[in-house]
Scaffold this motif. Structure first.
Motif, PDB file in Angstrom:
ATOM      1  N   GLU A 161      18.902 -23.288  -7.525  1.00 15.11           N
ATOM      2  CA  GLU A 161      20.204 -23.081  -6.885  1.00 15.11           C
ATOM      3  C   GLU A 161      21.234 -24.070  -7.433  1.00 15.11           C
ATOM      4  O   GLU A 161      22.373 -23.697  -7.747  1.00 15.11           O
ATOM      5  N   LEU A 162      20.820 -25.326  -7.554  1.00 16.98           N
ATOM      6  CA  LEU A 162      21.726 -26.366  -8.058  1.00 16.98           C
ATOM      7  C   LEU A 162      22.052 -26.148  -9.526  1.00 16.98           C
ATOM      8  O   LEU A 162      23.186 -26.378  -9.965  1.00 16.98           O
ATOM      9  N   GLY A 163      21.065 -25.699 -10.290  1.00 19.44           N
ATOM     10  CA  GLY A 163      21.307 -25.422 -11.696  1.00 19.44           C
ATOM     11  C   GLY A 163      22.346 -24.332 -11.880  1.00 19.44           C
ATOM     12  O   GLY A 163      23.207 -24.420 -12.761  1.00 19.44           O
ATOM     13  N   ARG A 164      22.256 -23.307 -11.043  1.00 15.16           N
ATOM     14  CA  ARG A 164      23.239 -22.225 -11.114  1.00 15.16           C
ATOM     15  C   ARG A 164      24.618 -22.706 -10.677  1.00 15.16           C
ATOM     16  O   ARG A 164      25.640 -22.334 -11.270  1.00 15.16           O
ATOM     17  N   LEU A 165      24.643 -23.548  -9.643  1.00 17.98           N
ATOM     18  CA  LEU A 165      25.912 -24.080  -9.155  1.00 17.98           C
ATOM     19  C   LEU A 165      26.599 -24.928 -10.219  1.00 17.98           C
ATOM     20  O   LEU A 165      27.820 -24.843 -10.417  1.00 17.98           O
ATOM     21  N   ALA A 166      25.814 -25.746 -10.920  1.00 14.64           N
ATOM     22  CA  ALA A 166      26.378 -26.637 -11.936  1.00 14.64           C
ATOM     23  C   ALA A 166      26.442 -25.995 -13.311  1.00 14.64           C
ATOM     24  O   ALA A 166      26.968 -26.588 -14.256  1.00 14.64           O
ATOM     25  N   ASP A 167      25.880 -24.761 -13.447  1.00 11.12           N
ATOM     26  CA  ASP A 167      25.752 -24.106 -14.747  1.00 11.12           C
ATOM     27  C   ASP A 167      25.082 -25.056 -15.742  1.00 11.12           C
ATOM     28  O   ASP A 167      25.539 -25.236 -16.871  1.00 11.12           O
ATOM     29  N   ASP A 168      23.968 -25.639 -15.297  1.00 15.88           N
ATOM     30  CA  ASP A 168      23.256 -26.634 -16.094  1.00 15.88           C
ATOM     31  C   ASP A 168      22.095 -25.975 -16.837  1.00 15.88           C
ATOM     32  O   ASP A 168      21.132 -25.530 -16.205  1.00 15.88           O
ATOM     33  N   PRO A 169      22.151 -25.894 -18.148  1.00 20.48           N
ATOM     34  CA  PRO A 169      21.091 -25.202 -18.893  1.00 20.48           C
ATOM     35  C   PRO A 169      19.713 -25.842 -18.733  1.00 20.48           C
ATOM     36  O   PRO A 169      18.694 -25.155 -18.867  1.00 20.48           O
ATOM     37  N   VAL A 170      19.672 -27.133 -18.443  1.00 19.50           N
ATOM     38  CA  VAL A 170      18.383 -27.815 -18.302  1.00 19.50           C
ATOM     39  C   VAL A 170      17.642 -27.301 -17.065  1.00 19.50           C
ATOM     40  O   VAL A 170      16.498 -26.844 -17.135  1.00 19.50           O
ATOM     41  N   SER A 171      18.298 -27.362 -15.919  1.00 17.78           N
ATOM     42  CA  SER A 171      17.667 -26.880 -14.683  1.00 17.78           C
ATOM     43  C   SER A 171      17.459 -25.371 -14.708  1.00 17.78           C
ATOM     44  O   SER A 171      16.481 -24.868 -14.141  1.00 17.78           O
ATOM     45  N   LEU A 172      18.350 -24.642 -15.373  1.00 19.80           N
ATOM     46  CA  LEU A 172      18.213 -23.188 -15.443  1.00 19.80           C
ATOM     47  C   LEU A 172      16.975 -22.774 -16.233  1.00 19.80           C
ATOM     48  O   LEU A 172      16.457 -21.670 -16.045  1.00 19.80           O
ATOM     49  N   GLY A 173      16.484 -23.654 -17.107  1.00 16.66           N
ATOM     50  CA  GLY A 173      15.238 -23.398 -17.802  1.00 16.66           C
ATOM     51  C   GLY A 173      14.045 -24.003 -17.100  1.00 16.66           C
ATOM     52  O   GLY A 173      13.018 -23.340 -16.890  1.00 16.66           O
ATOM     53  N   GLN A 174      14.182 -25.256 -16.727  1.00 14.88           N
ATOM     54  CA  GLN A 174      13.047 -25.980 -16.155  1.00 14.88           C
ATOM     55  C   GLN A 174      12.609 -25.429 -14.804  1.00 14.88           C
ATOM     56  O   GLN A 174      11.402 -25.292 -14.539  1.00 14.88           O
ATOM     57  N   ALA A 175      13.553 -25.114 -13.928  1.00 14.84           N
ATOM     58  CA  ALA A 175      13.184 -24.689 -12.569  1.00 14.84           C
ATOM     59  C   ALA A 175      12.384 -23.377 -12.571  1.00 14.84           C
ATOM     60  O   ALA A 175      11.314 -23.312 -11.954  1.00 14.84           O
ATOM     61  N   PRO A 176      12.831 -22.322 -13.253  1.00 16.98           N
ATOM     62  CA  PRO A 176      12.006 -21.103 -13.252  1.00 16.98           C
ATOM     63  C   PRO A 176      10.694 -21.280 -14.022  1.00 16.98           C
ATOM     64  O   PRO A 176       9.689 -20.634 -13.691  1.00 16.98           O
ATOM     65  N   ASN A 177      10.686 -22.157 -15.025  1.00 16.70           N
ATOM     66  CA  ASN A 177       9.438 -22.433 -15.732  1.00 16.70           C
ATOM     67  C   ASN A 177       8.407 -23.017 -14.760  1.00 16.70           C
ATOM     68  O   ASN A 177       7.245 -22.591 -14.727  1.00 16.70           O
ATOM     69  N   GLN A 178       8.847 -23.944 -13.939  1.00 13.20           N
ATOM     70  CA  GLN A 178       7.940 -24.559 -12.974  1.00 13.20           C
ATOM     71  C   GLN A 178       7.575 -23.587 -11.853  1.00 13.20           C
ATOM     72  O   GLN A 178       6.425 -23.571 -11.385  1.00 13.20           O
ATOM     73  N   ARG A 179       8.526 -22.763 -11.445  1.00 14.60           N
ATOM     74  CA  ARG A 179       8.206 -21.751 -10.425  1.00 14.60           C
ATOM     75  C   ARG A 179       7.146 -20.790 -10.950  1.00 14.60           C
ATOM     76  O   ARG A 179       6.277 -20.337 -10.192  1.00 14.60           O
ATOM     77  N   GLY A 180       7.217 -20.478 -12.225  1.00 12.49           N
ATOM     78  CA  GLY A 180       6.214 -19.607 -12.815  1.00 12.49           C
ATOM     79  C   GLY A 180       4.829 -20.217 -12.799  1.00 12.49           C
ATOM     80  O   GLY A 180       3.836 -19.533 -12.516  1.00 12.49           O
ATOM     81  N   ILE A 181       4.748 -21.507 -13.065  1.00 13.53           N
ATOM     82  CA  ILE A 181       3.461 -22.203 -13.044  1.00 13.53           C
ATOM     83  C   ILE A 181       2.881 -22.179 -11.635  1.00 13.53           C
ATOM     84  O   ILE A 181       1.688 -21.920 -11.437  1.00 13.53           O
ATOM     85  N   ILE A 182       3.723 -22.468 -10.645  1.00  6.74           N
ATOM     86  CA  ILE A 182       3.258 -22.474  -9.251  1.00  6.74           C
ATOM     87  C   ILE A 182       2.744 -21.096  -8.856  1.00  6.74           C
ATOM     88  O   ILE A 182       1.671 -20.954  -8.252  1.00  6.74           O
TER      89      ILE A 182
END
Length: 318
Positions: free
Chosen positions: A90-111
């Protein structure tokens, strides 16, 4: 230098430098899964997240929460990890931050993969792969490919699992500078995929190479998990004594590290190895402990362990 580095991150966040502190955490992510530093890393990531939230810095908070997601996940706290990953995205989308936009779904996929939610895992990892590629983040792309390989393996697509893992390894090998641990993660994923296609010799080679890097880098979590995967390979090729030996080593390396879910999986494999060499009483002790853990966690693996504990299954295994 880990204690000083993590203290620096905490202090930086406390004096208005949350963005630098969050990036320092990301650079030091390996401390979050080493075992020896996981608690310190989690404490620092929590402090940075809170400071960034108070400062209204969505980018810094999102990155810090991806690090909290990571440390919860490697410690087996999947519910906490999922909550942090949702907020990080959510924060990555709010900030349009490419780092969180990649890392967060990558980690969600692992979980999701760990929780056997394979459709969710594939969706999250496909999203991560697109984000990493859009950002030109090659190591991130390799990570997502290797994680997707594990989803394909879990859903019976073994040929594509090998291909995806090999793509990830090739990216790491093309730019190995500073990425030795990530290359080891790629070899780990490749070893799993090769094992799934029956290429046990190549699987052992890949896993042994990964284990050597993890051990030399003092990454206890992945050292132990690679021993566990080698135990599974030995079971597949009907070498129960070697399987039991590797599983016992894995438990020793992971003492107090990685969470109870991982411990239960290793105990299950150890039980299989012990049953295969006729030590059925010890096998049942392992399976009973694993079952207790899986039931407490409401994990679906409990059903397979119950089947192992049936008298006919025990007799067949021995």
């Amino acid at each position: 230098e880990s204690s000083g580095l993590l203290a620096c991150a905490r202090q930086s966040a406390g004096i208005g430098m949350a963005r630098r502190a969050s990036d320092l955490l990301m650079a030091a992510v390996d401390l979050g899964e080493s075992g020896a530093n996981s608690h310190q890393f989690a404490t620092a990531a929590t402090a940075v997240s809170e400071a960034a939230e108070a400062a209204g810095d969505a980018q810094a908070e999102g990155r810090a929460r991806t690090m909290l997601t990571h440390v919860h996940s490697v410690s087996g706290r999947f519910a906490d990890a999922e909550a942090e990953s949702r907020r990080a995205l959510e924060l990555g989308r709010l900030a349009d931050d490419p780092v969180s936009l990649g890392q967060a779904p990558n980690q969600r996929g692992i979980i999701a993969l760990y929780e056997n939610r394979h459709a969710d895992a594939e969706s999250h990892l496909t999203e991560a792969l697109a984000a990493f590629r859009a950002d030109g983040n090659r190591p991130g792309e390799a990570s997502a490919l290797c994680n997707l390989s594990r989803v394909h393996l879990a859903t019976g697509r073994t040929a594509s699992a090998v291909d995806l893992a090999q793509q990830g390894v090739s990216i790491y090998e093309a730019d190995a500078s500073g990425l030795a641990l990530r290359l080891a993660n790629g070899k780990y994923a490749l070893g799993l995929a090769l094992s799934g296609t029956g290429q046990t010799g190549r699987a052992q080679d890949a896993l042994t190479e990964a284990m050597s890097i993890f051990r030399d880098s003092r990454q206890q979590l992945w050292h132990g998990m690679t021993l566990f995967r080698l135990a599974q390979v030995h079971l597949a090729i009907r070498q129960p004594a070697h399987a039991a030996s590797h599983a016992e080593q894995a438990l020793a390396v992971l003492r107090g590290i990685g969470g109870e879910w991982r411990r239960a999986n290793i105990l299950t494999t150890l039980g299989r190895g012990l049953a295969g060499i006729g030590q059925t009483d010890r096998a049942q002790v392992c399976w009973n402990e694993a079952l207790s853990i899986f039931e407490e966690l409401s994990s679906p693996e409990a059903n397979s362990v119950r089947n192992l504990l049936r008298p006919a299954s025990v007799a067949q295994a021995s």
